[in-house]
Write a protein that holds these residues in place. Structure first.
Motif, PDB file in Angstrom:
ATOM      1  N   VAL A  87      15.121  18.119  -9.764  1.00  0.00           N
ATOM      2  CA  VAL A  87      14.326  18.949  -8.854  1.00  0.00           C
ATOM      3  C   VAL A  87      13.002  18.264  -8.530  1.00  0.00           C
ATOM      4  CG1 VAL A  87      13.164  21.171  -8.601  1.00  0.00           C
ATOM      5  CG2 VAL A  87      15.420  21.049  -9.704  1.00  0.00           C
ATOM      6  N   ILE A  88      12.365  17.690  -9.549  1.00  0.00           N
ATOM      7  CA  ILE A  88      11.093  16.999  -9.325  1.00  0.00           C
ATOM      8  C   ILE A  88      11.284  15.797  -8.406  1.00  0.00           C
ATOM      9  CG2 ILE A  88       9.263  15.688 -10.468  1.00  0.00           C
ATOM     10  CD1 ILE A  88       9.641  17.495 -12.893  1.00  0.00           C
ATOM     11  N   ILE A  89      12.352  15.047  -8.602  1.00  0.00           N
ATOM     12  CA  ILE A  89      12.622  13.884  -7.755  1.00  0.00           C
ATOM     13  C   ILE A  89      12.845  14.316  -6.314  1.00  0.00           C
ATOM     14  CG2 ILE A  89      14.215  11.986  -7.329  1.00  0.00           C
ATOM     15  CD1 ILE A  89      12.376  11.595  -9.729  1.00  0.00           C
ATOM     16  N   LEU A  90      13.557  15.430  -6.109  1.00  0.00           N
ATOM     17  CA  LEU A  90      13.768  15.927  -4.748  1.00  0.00           C
ATOM     18  C   LEU A  90      12.449  16.353  -4.106  1.00  0.00           C
ATOM     19  CD1 LEU A  90      17.038  18.045  -5.129  1.00  0.00           C
ATOM     20  CD2 LEU A  90      16.762  15.847  -3.958  1.00  0.00           C
ATOM     21  N   ILE A  91      11.562  16.958  -4.894  1.00  0.00           N
ATOM     22  CA  ILE A  91      10.252  17.341  -4.360  1.00  0.00           C
ATOM     23  C   ILE A  91       9.456  16.106  -3.953  1.00  0.00           C
ATOM     24  CG2 ILE A  91       8.032  18.376  -4.961  1.00  0.00           C
ATOM     25  CD1 ILE A  91       9.548  20.339  -6.739  1.00  0.00           C
ATOM     26  N   VAL A  92       9.504  15.060  -4.793  1.00  0.00           N
ATOM     27  CA  VAL A  92       8.806  13.812  -4.470  1.00  0.00           C
ATOM     28  C   VAL A  92       9.356  13.202  -3.189  1.00  0.00           C
ATOM     29  CG1 VAL A  92       8.377  11.452  -5.247  1.00  0.00           C
ATOM     30  CG2 VAL A  92       8.157  13.343  -6.851  1.00  0.00           C
ATOM     31  N   GLN A  93      10.678  13.177  -3.056  1.00  0.00           N
ATOM     32  CA  GLN A  93      11.277  12.632  -1.840  1.00  0.00           C
ATOM     33  C   GLN A  93      10.903  13.453  -0.614  1.00  0.00           C
ATOM     34  OE1 GLN A  93      15.477  12.336  -2.639  1.00  0.00           O
ATOM     35  NE2 GLN A  93      15.264  10.420  -3.785  1.00  0.00           N
ATOM     36  N   GLY A  94      10.828  14.781  -0.788  1.00  0.00           N
ATOM     37  CA  GLY A  94      10.413  15.628   0.331  1.00  0.00           C
ATOM     38  C   GLY A  94       8.977  15.353   0.761  1.00  0.00           C
ATOM     39  N   ILE A  95       8.079  15.145  -0.221  1.00  0.00           N
ATOM     40  CA  ILE A  95       6.686  14.818   0.108  1.00  0.00           C
ATOM     41  C   ILE A  95       6.607  13.470   0.817  1.00  0.00           C
ATOM     42  CG2 ILE A  95       4.424  14.307  -0.877  1.00  0.00           C
ATOM     43  CD1 ILE A  95       5.053  16.280  -3.112  1.00  0.00           C
ATOM     44  N   ASN A  96       7.343  12.487   0.313  1.00  0.00           N
ATOM     45  CA  ASN A  96       7.345  11.157   0.941  1.00  0.00           C
ATOM     46  C   ASN A  96       7.886  11.226   2.361  1.00  0.00           C
ATOM     47  OD1 ASN A  96       6.303   9.960  -1.359  1.00  0.00           O
ATOM     48  ND2 ASN A  96       8.317   9.460  -2.185  1.00  0.00           N
ATOM     49  N   TRP A  97       8.933  12.010   2.570  1.00  0.00           N
ATOM     50  CA  TRP A  97       9.500  12.159   3.912  1.00  0.00           C
ATOM     51  C   TRP A  97       8.522  12.851   4.849  1.00  0.00           C
ATOM     52  CZ3 TRP A  97      10.858  16.489   6.855  1.00  0.00           C
ATOM     53  CH2 TRP A  97      11.607  16.215   7.995  1.00  0.00           C
ATOM     54  N   ALA A 139       0.831  -1.208   0.000  1.00  0.00           N
ATOM     55  CA  ALA A 139       0.000   0.000   0.000  1.00  0.00           C
ATOM     56  C   ALA A 139       0.864   1.256   0.000  1.00  0.00           C
ATOM     57  CB  ALA A 139      -0.926   0.001   1.219  1.00  0.00           C
ATOM     58  N   MET A 140       1.962   1.225   0.752  1.00  0.00           N
ATOM     59  CA  MET A 140       2.858   2.373   0.803  1.00  0.00           C
ATOM     60  C   MET A 140       3.516   2.613  -0.553  1.00  0.00           C
ATOM     61  SD  MET A 140       6.122   3.068   3.311  1.00  0.00           S
ATOM     62  CE  MET A 140       7.125   1.839   2.469  1.00  0.00           C
ATOM     63  N   HIS A 141       3.915   1.513  -1.227  1.00  0.00           N
ATOM     64  CA  HIS A 141       4.531   1.650  -2.542  1.00  0.00           C
ATOM     65  C   HIS A 141       3.544   2.215  -3.557  1.00  0.00           C
ATOM     66  CE1 HIS A 141       7.661  -1.678  -1.458  1.00  0.00           C
ATOM     67  NE2 HIS A 141       7.896  -0.521  -0.871  1.00  0.00           N
ATOM     68  N   ALA A 142       2.305   1.791  -3.488  1.00  0.00           N
ATOM     69  CA  ALA A 142       1.284   2.315  -4.389  1.00  0.00           C
ATOM     70  C   ALA A 142       1.065   3.812  -4.149  1.00  0.00           C
ATOM     71  CB  ALA A 142      -0.021   1.547  -4.205  1.00  0.00           C
ATOM     72  N   GLU A 143       1.061   4.217  -2.883  1.00  0.00           N
ATOM     73  CA  GLU A 143       0.879   5.624  -2.546  1.00  0.00           C
ATOM     74  C   GLU A 143       2.052   6.461  -3.051  1.00  0.00           C
ATOM     75  OE1 GLU A 143      -0.140   8.383   1.384  1.00  0.00           O
ATOM     76  OE2 GLU A 143       0.028   6.192   1.541  1.00  0.00           O
ATOM     77  N   MET A 144       3.263   5.927  -2.919  1.00  0.00           N
ATOM     78  CA  MET A 144       4.441   6.637  -3.402  1.00  0.00           C
ATOM     79  C   MET A 144       4.405   6.772  -4.927  1.00  0.00           C
ATOM     80  SD  MET A 144       7.328   4.860  -0.950  1.00  0.00           S
ATOM     81  CE  MET A 144       8.702   5.720  -1.702  1.00  0.00           C
TER      82      MET A 144
END
Length: 330
Positions: A315-325, A52-57
């Motif tokens: 930049v987009i990948i860093l934003i995604v990682q920030g949201i996940n964190w 479920a977490m992987h799907a959300e990510m």
């Protein structure tokens, strides 16, 4: 007897798929098949219940990519100059950050040499008043970088194709080594090709404004002498002394005459498709009738697709990682 054999087979089959307590097992003493099975089971145990977490990510990544595309397109349409500067800054600095992190010395040395030389050229192009020899110096430098990047891109691509078809074995080069070399040369060609084009456009915009033959409103700021090149500001034909200079010229559809070297640099390197004086649309097919010149224009358009991957994708990948964190999805 048959029932006993069946029971033994069922028990043995169940043992093969039963969970194994992998803690404290020395994998070096096991066979390759058993080692792979234990490592595979450890991986499953580590990620058990994370579906479920992987799907959300994955949904967060997809949504961020869509939103980022919309924002970038609107930014480019509404405020092109600020978008251009931000993209250039990202193209220039983001790869350096990765190279510092992974200690890639070769790229840092080449990037430093390129940055010092290009910084000096850009400084000359933005000076007021503009020195008469600066436009040619600018176009010579960026045309040199453009040709080198073009050659590097072709060489890298050829090496990759040779490796795919196994021709690297003729030179006794390992496939991995040949592929790495091809990708590295291709990256250098594409990266410095894109960055140099962006710097060239900044210099071209600055010089066009400082030369004074036209303004942002589209009206000429002063009358252009028929024997003066509107790009470099120098005379087209110098025949007043013994050191006469006769250069190839190019006349556009608007009947304005320029040095061929200058107008090629203006259109190809600076990505300008208008007359430097009257801003009329330039017919590139008429300017470059030779089939050998047209791929250069196509190559310049191809480089534009690289910006997104180098400048904005990290930049987009860093934003995604920030949201996940932020959401605790680590």
């Amino acid at each position: 007897m048959v029932d006993h054999v069946n029971n033994v087979n069922i028990h043995h089959h169940a043992n093969l798929h039963a969970p194994i307590n992998t803690s404290g097992i020395d994998l070096s003493k096991l066979s390759e098949k058993e080692r792979w099975r234990i490592e595979h089971q450890r991986l499953h145990e580590k990620h058990k219940g994370h579906e479920a977490m992987h799907a959300e990510m994955a949904l967060i990544l997809l949504a961020t990519l869509v939103v980022a595309q919309i924002v970038l397109v609107q930014w480019k349409l509404r405020h092109f100059r600020s978008y251009q500067r931000a993209t250039l800054l990202g193209m220039w600095l983001i790869p350096v950050a990765f190279c510092i992190k992974f200690v890639w010395i070769r790229f840092l040395v080449i990037w430093s040499i390129f940055s010092v030389a290009t910084g000096y050229i850009t400084f000359r192009a933005t000076q007021k008043p503009l020195v008469g020899t600066t436009p040619r110096l600018v176009y010579k430098w960026f045309l040199l970088i453009y040709k080198l990047s073009y050659a590097a891109g072709i060489i890298g691509y050829i090496i990759i194709m040779f490796t795919i078809f196994g021709l690297n074995l003729l030179f006794l080069i390992k496939p991995q080594t040949a592929m790495d070399m091809g990708l590295l040369i291709l990256f250098y060609g594409l990266y410095f090709g894109v960055v140099s084009r962006d710097f060239a456009e900044v210099c071209a915009d600055s010089m066009a404004a400082h030369i004074g033959y036209y303004t942002t409103t589209g009206l000429p700021g002063k009358r252009l002498d028929p024997n003066v090149c509107a790009v470099c500001g120098n005379q087209i034909l110098v025949i007043n002394n013994e050191d006469a200079i006769i250069e190839k010229t190019c006349k556009l559809s608007c009947d304005h005459l320029f040095h061929e070297f200058c107008i090629r640099g203006w259109c190809i390197v600076g990505k300008k498709e208008t007359c430097p004086y009257c801003k009329e649309k330039v017919d590139l097919k008429r300017m470059f009738p030779s089939p050998w010149d047209r791929p250069h224009v196509m190559y310049g358009n191809l480089l534009d697709w690289i910006r997104y991957l180098v400048a904005w994708q990290p930049v987009i990948i860093l934003i995604v990682q920030g949201i996940n964190w932020t959401l605790g999805l680590e």
